[in-house]
Design an enzyme around this catalytic site. Structure first.
Site, PDB file in Angstrom:
ATOM      1  N   ASP A 153      -5.572  -6.596  13.453  1.00 11.18           N
ATOM      2  CA  ASP A 153      -5.379  -6.204  12.049  1.00 11.18           C
ATOM      3  C   ASP A 153      -6.689  -5.617  11.528  1.00 11.18           C
ATOM      4  O   ASP A 153      -7.739  -6.263  11.628  1.00 11.18           O
ATOM      5  CB  ASP A 153      -4.979  -7.434  11.228  1.00 11.18           C
ATOM      6  CG  ASP A 153      -4.741  -7.139   9.756  1.00 11.18           C
ATOM      7  OD1 ASP A 153      -4.687  -5.946   9.382  1.00 11.18           O
ATOM      8  OD2 ASP A 153      -4.604  -8.105   8.977  1.00 11.18           O
ATOM      9  N   HIS A 200      -0.787  -7.057  11.655  1.00 11.23           N
ATOM     10  CA  HIS A 200      -0.450  -6.879  10.254  1.00 11.23           C
ATOM     11  C   HIS A 200       1.012  -6.443  10.127  1.00 11.23           C
ATOM     12  O   HIS A 200       1.421  -5.469  10.718  1.00 11.23           O
ATOM     13  CB  HIS A 200      -1.372  -5.817   9.631  1.00 11.23           C
ATOM     14  CG  HIS A 200      -1.407  -5.893   8.135  1.00 11.23           C
ATOM     15  ND1 HIS A 200      -2.399  -6.576   7.447  1.00 11.23           N
ATOM     16  CD2 HIS A 200      -0.594  -5.368   7.207  1.00 11.23           C
ATOM     17  CE1 HIS A 200      -2.179  -6.448   6.156  1.00 11.23           C
ATOM     18  NE2 HIS A 200      -1.093  -5.750   5.978  1.00 11.23           N
ATOM     19  N   SER A 218      -1.071  -9.407   2.373  1.00  9.32           N
ATOM     20  CA  SER A 218      -1.579  -8.029   2.297  1.00  9.32           C
ATOM     21  C   SER A 218      -2.029  -7.715   0.864  1.00  9.32           C
ATOM     22  O   SER A 218      -2.850  -8.439   0.323  1.00  9.32           O
ATOM     23  CB  SER A 218      -0.519  -7.060   2.820  1.00  9.32           C
ATOM     24  OG  SER A 218      -1.068  -5.808   3.120  1.00  9.32           O
TER      25      SER A 218
END
Length: 292
Positions: A262, A292, A109
């Site tokens: 995601d 995610h 991320s």
């Protein structure tokens, strides 16, 4: 029981280092791990299990970077601390029994954003060993277009929705969250900037298989006052996809992990294409049922 674990500071940056206890006949590989959390959550502690796992399974020395979080520590403190810790490890790797030519940088991320930035910064440095590879796990890589196919498809997916993505970016940069709606619409980007970066950020560059059901958004009105407020979004430290080709071509071998469910899926796909266009070797893993 299989690892020595130490808390240290690398040039003032808190790190936790995981060293396999088993003696090694040769120097080990090294991993700099940069955790996710939008730059405002997460810690060394919350990524303890994954770092232990990487150290054990790959028989590597892992350095987990405990960069200070925003908004208390203002952007770009986070990128700078990740850079400092990585430089320190590259210079001192042999003290930990690590081969300095076999160090990778890895993050998930926003940790993958920081990883991309660190590798862009160090790509052309001749005073340090070269980073062997970068691993980008569902990276956030651009803040120009929040209406790419993956943002549309996963707009309301749990945890990281389209709206929350922009909310967290504004929090990270200590900006007024009332800017969220115009940024979601794309009103922060002048037409000249859209034209300049269309070669790198465009739904046209996403493979057709990932565009099922995509509807191009309606044109939006550019709002100069919003653009002025969020200049940081156009810096490569926030949007590594905007780095020039001269920087991108100096990047190490890359592994990119994307997930189908995601909003950031297409950031990874676009960066994969950019790297390949600049003759960087890319390994890509797509997790069909991943989120995610």
């Amino acid at each position: 029981s299989q690892l020595f674990i130490k808390d240290l500071h690398f040039d003032g940056v808190p790190v936790r280092i995981y060293l396999p206890r088993e003696p090694s006949a040769s120097k080990r590989r090294g991993v700099v791990f940069i955790h996710g959390g939008c730059g405002i959550f997460g810690s060394i502690r919350s990524y303890e299990r994954i770092c232990r796992y990487i150290a054990r399974k790959s028989d590597s020395v892992v350095v987990s970077v405990g960069y200070h979080l925003a908004p208390e520590h203002k952007y770009p403190a986070q990128t700078l601390e990740c850079l400092t810790a990585t430089e320190h490890f590259l210079k001192t790797a042999e003290a930990s029994g690590v081969d300095p030519t076999r160090i990778i940088v890895c993050g998930d991320s926003v940790g993958a954003t920081f990883t991309a930035s660190v590798c862009q910064e160090l790509g052309h440095r001749t005073d340090l060993p070269k980073i062997r590879a970068q691993v980008l796990i569902y990276p956030f890589l651009q803040a120009l277009n929040f209406n790419l196919p993956s943002y549309q498809k996963n707009a309301s997916v749990a945890f990281l929705s389209q709206e929350r993505t922009v909310h967290f970016i504004l929090k990270y940069l200590s900006k007024d969250c009332s800017l969220k709606e115009p940024i979601l619409a794309g009103s922060h980007v002048p037409e000249s900037v859209n034209l300049k970066y269309r070669k790198w950020i465009s739904p046209d560059l996403i493979p057709e298989v990932f565009k099922l059901g995509y509807k191009p958004p309606l044109p939006t009105l550019f709002l100069p006052q919003v653009h002025e407020e969020v200049q940081e979004l156009f810096e490569p430290w926030v949007s590594p996809l905007l780095a020039e080709d001269a920087v991108v071509c100096g990047l190490p071998d890359t592994c990119i992990v994307t997930c189908e469910h995601d909003v950031l899926r297409d950031d990874g796909l676009l960066y994969k294409k950019r790297l390949e266009d600049n003759n960087v070797l890319v390994t890509w893993h797509h997790v069909e049922k991943g989120f995610h």
